[in-house]
Enzyme design. Structure first.
Site: not given
Ligand SMILES: NC(=O)c1ccc[n+]([C@@H]2O[C@H](COP(=O)([O-])OP(=O)(O)OC[C@H]3O[C@@H](n4cnc5c(N)ncnc54)[C@H](OP(=O)(O)O)[C@@H]3O)[C@@H](O)[C@H]2O)c1
Length: 255
Positions: A142, A155
């Site tokens: 991120s 985070y």
């Molecule tokens: N959204 C943003 O603005 C943003 C910005 C920068 C970076 N990111 C990064 O992008 C990545 C994806 O985030 P997102 O925004 O797409 O959020 P999200 O929709 O909440 O996706 C997170 C994913 O991680 C999985 N997950 C969480 N804990 C887990 C565990 N213990 N074991 C296996 N899977 C797990 C969740 O699935 P389950 O709950 O089914 O396990 C889900 O598929 C993350 O690393 C986040 O930090 C996001």
């Protein structure tokens, strides 16, 4: 840098963290381009929804913080595919935390899923990639890992460390034919950001994020950061001396 990845037909891709958000959108975009995709996360039903209509896709549900569950899934995948071309680590969690809200249990959970788990899983993939003579890893970190930001007291450090891990891996592995990509998104509209109670600048959809990532693989660089209209300012802030950086971030965020 990394050799570009442009032709997805038949490419064997494992997306971890694919039950929602960026990982789900990326898995669907790659399936649409003919890749062979395995999706992983904890929620099996959500994973099945993501790959609905793609009978060739595989679902492997497990908790990434459980290393033995990961290695079992890895072994099953190797038995089914023979070779894994690309593993994308998109699993992660966010909890807004100001300095006075720091909580040891919450910090531990964020470090486990955002940092320890992808590092431990990667440790078991590298011997496999060396043995198969190549492969690629992609880590979704991120822009919050660039420098300290308000509300990211737990985070932000996990993402800063993940960026450092990817950089270090790239130095070691690129000469050995293993690609390491770093993905640094700005704000993406996913379940992770749904509770944010502030205006998120340059917010994009998970589908736009997935297209940015696919374009990044096609460029074959190291870092993919997007959307650029937001991230180029953060890149600039990263270069500033602390006095100026702290003043601008305080002014920009009201922290
Ligand atoms: N959204 C943003 O603005 C943003 C910005 C920068 C970076 N990111 C990064 O992008 C990545 C994806 O985030 P997102 O925004 O797409 O959020 P999200 O929709 O909440 O996706 C997170 C994913 O991680 C999985 N997950 C969480 N804990 C887990 C565990 N213990 N074991 C296996 N899977 C797990 C969740 O699935 P389950 O709950 O089914 O396990 C889900 O598929 C993350 O690393 C986040 O930090 C996001």
């Amino acid at each position: 840098m990394n050799p570009p990845i442009r032709d997805w037909a038949g490419r064997r891709v494992w997306v971890i963290g694919a039950s929602s958000g960026i990982g789900a959108a990326l898995a669907q975009a790659l399936l649409g381009r003919g890749a062979r995709v395995t999706v992983s996360a904890r929620r099996e039903d959500a994973l099945r929804d993501v790959v609905a209509g793609h009978p060739g896709a595989r679902v492997a549900a497990f908790d990434l913080t459980d290393l033995s569950a990961f290695t079992q899934a890895r072994d099953e995948l190797c038995a089914a595919w023979g070779v894994i071309d690309l593993v994308v680590f998109s699993a992660g969690a966010y909890a807004a935390m100001r300095a006075w809200e720091l909580d040891a249990a919450k910090i531990g959970r964020l470090i486990d899923i955002n940092l320890t788990a992808p590092m431990a899983a990667t440790a078991t993939l590298i011997p496999l990639f060396l043995q198969q003579g190549g492969g690629a890893l992609a880590f979704v970190a991120s822009v919050a890992g660039y420098r300290g930001l308000p509300k990211a007291a737990a985070y932000g450090p996990t993402k800063a460390a993940l960026i450092n891990f990817a950089e270090t891996l790239h130095l070691d592995l690129a000469p050995r034919g293993i690609s390491v990509f770093l993905v640094n998104p700005g704000f993406v509209e996913t379940p992770m950001t749904a509770d944010n109670n502030f205006r998120m600048p340059a917010l994009i959809s998970p589908q736009q994020a997935a297209e940015e990532i696919i374009a990044g693989f096609a460029r074959g660089g190291f870092e993919m950061h997007f959307p650029r209209r937001f991230t180029r300012w953060l890149k600039l802030l990263r270069l500033l001396p602390y006095r100026l950086y702290f003043a601008l971030v305080r002014r920009g965020t009201g922290a």
